[in-house]
Design an enzyme around this catalytic site. Structure first.
Site, mmCIF file in Angstrom:
data_model
loop_
_atom_site.group_PDB
_atom_site.id
_atom_site.type_symbol
_atom_site.label_atom_id
_atom_site.label_comp_id
_atom_site.label_asym_id
_atom_site.label_seq_id
_atom_site.Cartn_x
_atom_site.Cartn_y
_atom_site.Cartn_z
ATOM 1 N N THR A 250 0.835 -1.199 0.000
ATOM 2 C CA THR A 250 0.000 0.000 0.000
ATOM 3 C C THR A 250 0.869 1.249 0.000
ATOM 4 O O THR A 250 2.078 1.191 -0.130
ATOM 5 C CB THR A 250 -0.913 0.028 1.244
ATOM 6 O OG1 THR A 250 -0.098 0.148 2.419
ATOM 7 C CG2 THR A 250 -1.763 -1.233 1.346
ATOM 8 N N GLY A 251 0.216 2.407 0.206
ATOM 9 C CA GLY A 251 0.919 3.678 0.205
ATOM 10 C C GLY A 251 1.314 4.185 1.568
ATOM 11 O O GLY A 251 1.854 5.289 1.693
ATOM 12 N N ASP A 252 1.053 3.405 2.627
ATOM 13 C CA ASP A 252 1.426 3.821 3.985
ATOM 14 C C ASP A 252 1.723 2.562 4.797
ATOM 15 O O ASP A 252 1.886 1.484 4.223
ATOM 16 C CB ASP A 252 0.330 4.674 4.621
ATOM 17 C CG ASP A 252 0.883 5.721 5.589
ATOM 18 O OD1 ASP A 252 1.724 5.350 6.428
ATOM 19 O OD2 ASP A 252 0.490 6.896 5.514
ATOM 20 N N ASP A 253 1.809 2.675 6.114
ATOM 21 C CA ASP A 253 2.192 1.543 6.945
ATOM 22 C C ASP A 253 1.365 0.298 6.623
ATOM 23 O O ASP A 253 0.136 0.359 6.532
ATOM 24 C CB ASP A 253 2.001 1.878 8.425
ATOM 25 C CG ASP A 253 2.867 3.047 8.879
ATOM 26 O OD1 ASP A 253 3.889 3.341 8.223
ATOM 27 O OD2 ASP A 253 2.521 3.666 9.907
ATOM 28 N N SER A 284 5.969 -1.076 1.286
ATOM 29 C CA SER A 284 5.344 0.213 1.595
ATOM 30 C C SER A 284 6.402 1.303 1.548
ATOM 31 O O SER A 284 7.539 1.084 1.952
ATOM 32 C CB SER A 284 4.723 0.178 3.004
ATOM 33 O OG SER A 284 4.517 1.479 3.507
#
Length: 446
Positions: A250-253, A284
């Site tokens: 994904t784009g974060d944690d 990530s």
């Protein structure tokens, strides 16, 4: 416009991860946290309530009617809501207790991008406002509050948030309220989420908050690396949580354990505790495994093991800030493999913003008894940063068998306001982690 997730490629990688997970079935598991529910006494299809899986018909009312029917029917053991193959466009809908949401192979629950179809709900009391903006927040695509015995599963069908419109509003600063999650369950217990693909969430993907007894396993979560704040799984002020055998890109944690935000989280006072995270693979631009930064209710008794992260910003990131209060204690992270990450490990006390100017600047978090062991990383640029807070030093930090290598020499450890021990660490640990008392704690904790 943010690009959509390159899902065919990532699903192939995820399929490989699922094979690994299948091979791990004989290994240790926490899935018994929630026993398998009894056989459901009834089964209904969303298609029987006026739904159409043609990708064009808006099925919000059909889902609502189907769930209401399950609630009225009160069948012995509950009921299953079946989603057949097809693309089922919908706005947000609520679940009910003693139900299974089952996505057939080829079924896609696809969120509408018409923001007027997304109702607003009150902010969480432990946050005091929307996480992004003051005021309320958009409800999640699939939502539930005060539920018991809920299963979301299937044959790897997809829940698609069509998040690009929301990401663009965030980037263009045209959001009116905080973006919605794909799945949020509040004040609920005995929850199982398995064998489903979550894709392109507008905001955090899976958010159990004020929940207990939750199992999330064999789930794939996908979003582009440039999609903002698309955390994978965020247990929040919740207890007895099992997260196993998932692939998250994904784009974060990938996973971030939380427990409320500054003075609101302190007042609400519900910790996240008894959490096991096991056999997670992913990528990530931020962290593979994280705690924080919203930890004002406290986070304790966490085990994260057998993790594999690549092409990421941080392997392990424990983060808090002045004004958070609360505690982070009794955390063990073990058996981690990293490849191509910037920081192997970060434990820091200066991360995250505040909900307003009313936070208590004297509310200092306690970070104590963190053990990180058996971590191997290649193509790592910086070993790590462990930076406590003046007047609230991080204590009993133990590193054991932590080794990072890189194409170029790995930048050394940096430490400040911290005490603890280090055993068999490369590059050589900072002097703050080489005291006799800290080494003794480290030896005992192992």
């Amino acid at each position: 416009m943010a690009r959509r997730c390159p899902c065919r490629l990532l699903l192939a990688v995820a399929a490989a991860a699922v094979l690994v997970a299948a091979a791990a079935q004989a290994q240790e598991t926490c899935s018994g946290t929630v026993p398998a529910p009894p056989r459901r006494g009834a089964r209904v299809s969303v298609a029987s309530f006026g739904g159409a899986g043609d990708g064009r018909t808006l099925n919000t009312a059909a889902f609502a009617r189907a769930v209401a029917s399950i609630e009225r029917r009160a069948a012995p053991g509950g009921a299953e809501l079946y989603v057949p193959p097809g693309v089922w466009l919908t706005g947000p809908f609520n679940l009910t207790s003693r139900m299974t949401l089952f996505l057939a192979r080829g079924a896609v629950i696809r969120a509408t991008q018409d923001t007027s179809s997304w109702p607003l709900i009150e902010p969480l009391p432990s946050y005091g406002r929307g996480r992004e903006l003051p005021g309320g927040r958009y409800t999640s695509l699939i939502h539930g509050n005060g539920l018991q015995d809920v299963v979301i599963t299937g044959e790897n069908g997809t829940i698609d948030g069509q998040g690009s419109a929301w990401w663009d509003m965030w980037k263009n600063r045209t959001l009116l309220y905080t973006r919605p999650h794909l799945l949020e369950l509040m004040s609920s217990s005995d929850i199982i989420v398995s064998n489903v693909v979550f894709q392109d969430s507008p905001f955090w993907n899976i958010h159990p908050v004020y929940c207990s007894n939750v199992v999330i396993r064999n789930v794939t979560i996908l979003a582009p690396h440039d999609s903002p704040n698309t955390d994978g799984i965020d247990p929040d002020s919740s207890s007895n949580i099992c997260i196993e055998d998932c692939y998250i890109s994904t784009g974060d944690d990938s996973i971030a354990i939380k427990s409320g935000w500054d003075e609101y989280g302190i007042a609400y006072g519900r910790a996240s505790s008894g959490i096991t995270v096991r056999r997670i693979t992913g990528s990530s631009p931020f962290a593979g495994f994280a705690v924080g930064s919203e930890t004002s209710g406290g986070v304790e008794n966490v085990l994260a093991e057998h993790l594999n992260f690549f092409n990421s910003g941080f392997g392990i990131h424990v983060k808090t800030n002045t004004g958070r209060g609360g505690f982070i204690r009794n955390i063990t992270v073990s058996d981690v493999t990293l490849d191509n990450v910037r920081y192997g490990l970060r434990i820091v006390g200066d991360v995250g913003n505040h909900p307003d100017d009313s936070y208590n600047r004297s509310a200092l978090p306690i970070v104590d008894a963190l053990t990180v062991k058996n971590v191997q990383g290649q193509n790592v640029r910086e070993a790590g940063l462990i930076k406590g807070i003046p007047n609230s030093a991080f204590s009993r930090i133990c590193l054991s068998n932590v080794k990072f290598t890189g194409g170029a020499p790995v930048r050394p450890w940096k430490c400040e306001a911290v005490s603890g021990g280090a055993l068999d660490v490369q590059p050589s640990p900072c002097t703050e982690l080489t005291s006799t008392s800290g080494t003794s704690f480290c030896t005992n904790s192992l």
